[in-house]
Write a protein that holds these residues in place. Structure first.
Motif, short mmCIF file in Angstrom:
data_model
loop_
_atom_site.label_atom_id
_atom_site.label_comp_id
_atom_site.label_asym_id
_atom_site.label_seq_id
_atom_site.Cartn_x
_atom_site.Cartn_y
_atom_site.Cartn_z
N UNK A 82 0.73 -1.12 -0.09
CA UNK A 82 -0.05 -0.04 0.06
C UNK A 82 0.82 1.24 0.08
N UNK A 83 0.64 2.31 -0.83
CA UNK A 83 1.36 3.66 -0.70
C UNK A 83 0.92 4.50 0.41
N UNK A 84 1.21 4.26 1.65
CA UNK A 84 0.74 5.16 2.45
C UNK A 84 1.56 6.35 2.57
N UNK A 85 0.75 7.55 2.78
CA UNK A 85 1.41 8.80 2.73
C UNK A 85 1.92 9.17 4.26
N UNK A 86 0.86 8.63 5.14
CA UNK A 86 1.23 8.93 6.61
C UNK A 86 0.65 7.68 7.39
N UNK A 87 1.29 7.48 8.58
CA UNK A 87 0.66 6.33 9.36
C UNK A 87 1.03 6.98 10.77
N UNK A 88 -0.08 6.62 11.73
CA UNK A 88 -0.02 7.26 13.06
C UNK A 88 -0.44 5.96 13.97
N UNK A 104 6.32 0.67 5.17
CA UNK A 104 6.79 1.91 4.21
C UNK A 104 6.19 3.24 4.09
N UNK A 105 5.35 3.38 5.33
CA UNK A 105 4.59 4.78 5.20
C UNK A 105 5.72 5.96 5.10
N UNK A 106 5.38 6.76 4.25
CA UNK A 106 6.52 7.93 3.95
C UNK A 106 6.53 8.97 5.37
N UNK A 121 9.42 9.29 11.61
CA UNK A 121 9.77 10.48 10.92
C UNK A 121 9.49 11.69 11.67
N UNK A 122 8.39 11.63 12.49
CA UNK A 122 7.78 12.60 13.26
C UNK A 122 7.48 12.22 14.71
#
Length: 351
Positions: A82-88, A104-106, A121-122
């Protein structure tokens, strides 16, 4: 991608973020199978992936050799496609953070612990060192620049759960305000003794005016209360439970998922708390009243009692809690949050 591998109540806490995020993202929620049954009627556009995370088990979560690694790796393969832009994830749990990395979430947002900021990343810091889980979700929403996070609260769209089966369960009641009792809880140390609920209901009957509906717990809780009830409900599906709790006027319960569901449907809740911390896990809103005492010096112990019995519950006698419950009900009536008919047919003064 939203990760929430825990219970029904935890899922209601996530609804403020889900409601705001669905305006901007295509959402995939990864959680236990009951997540779909609880949330899909309110969020029909969310995609659900069912996964029983072994690290969310009550016992044996650290016994890695017992994990179903085949299912774990299958989840990783599915998510990586899945091309996930964000994961939380709201959990300060390195395993959740590793799942987001391996998916692989961006962009990956979470509250780091034990070096798990390397997976994010954040990495985020809570607004307050100790705060309610709803505030944690709000902090994540702010990090995603979602609108309305300062005022957002848990909400389920009760109208989407209405069913003929629950219509039939409520048929024939007198039309008085409905007090519902759910005496169960998944974790045994969170259950107030049934005999205490019996005594409390007897006191409520003597002072207030209502139909009493009993929802027996799936753990077998409730048989001592059946003779007091105007209606004893059969075992409920999750959507039926939402429908029932969205129709009642007041819920009395333990620290458990039904209390959070009722609160998310806008219903007042009186939960009996034992080992957990209400600052983090109370029903959200100012119409609720948490009954709790610091009887045990080890509280909060978060469900892992070191004694043969949970003294924080077994020594919390009905006579000790009755005055505050009576006062809270009178306050709800004064505020218009509970029908004045609840005060009694003789229109007794509520205070």
């Amino acid at each position: 991608m939203v990760l929430e591998f825990w219970g029904l109540g935890d899922l209601t806490f996530a609804t403020p973020l889900l409601r705001a995020a669905q305006e901007r993202y295509d959402i995939t929620l990864v959680g236990k199978e009951h997540a779909t049954r609880l949330l899909q009627p309110t969020f029909p556009d969310i995609r659900f992936i069912s996964f029983e995370a072994p690290w969310s088990a009550y016992r044996g979560k650290y016994a890695l050799w017992r994990w179903n690694w085949g299912k774990v790796f299958a989840l990783f393969r599915q998510l990586r496609a899945e091309p996930f832009d964000a994961a939380v994830s709201v959990r300060n749990d390195p395993r959740d953070h590793l799942v987001m990395l391996l998916a692989g979430a961006r962009k990956r947002y979470g509250f780091a612990v034990w070096g798990s900021d390397a997976f994010l990343t954040d990495p985020l810091t809570r607004s307050l060192p100790q705060q309610h889980k709803v505030e944690d979700w709000r902090d994540i929403g702010r990090a995603l620049d979602l609108p309305g996070m300062d005022d957002a609260g848990p909400q389920l769209d009760h109208a989407q759960y209405r069913s003929e089966s629950v219509d039939q369960m409520f048929a024939g009641l007198s039309g008085k305000p409905i007090l519902c009792l759910h005496p169960g809880a998944r974790i045994g140390v969170r259950r107030w003794p049934e005999a205490y609920f019996v005594r409390l209901v007897e006191k409520l009957r003597a002072r207030f005016h209502f139909d009493f509906v009993l929802v027996p717990g799936p753990e077998g809780c409730g048989p001592a209360l059946t003779s007091l009830a105007d209606r004893v409900l059969r075992p409920l599906t999750v959507p039926e439970l939402v429908d029932v709790l969205g129709r009642v006027d007041l819920l009395l319960c333990n620290d458990s998922g039904p209390g959070h569901i009722a609160a998310a449907c806008g219903r007042p809740v009186i939960p009996i708390f034992g080992p957990t911390n209400p600052d983090w896990f109370r029903p959200w809103g100012d119409q609720h009243h948490v009954v709790i005492r610091d009887i045990c010096p080890w509280r909060p112990c978060f469900d892992y009692c070191k004694f043969a019995e949970p003294f924080c519950m077994t020594r919390l006698a009905p006579d000790r809690v009755w005055p505050e419950i009576r006062e809270h009900l009178c306050n709800l009536i004064d505020r218009g949050l509970l029908s004045r008919e609840f005060a009694g047919v003789e229109a007794l003064p509520v205070s």
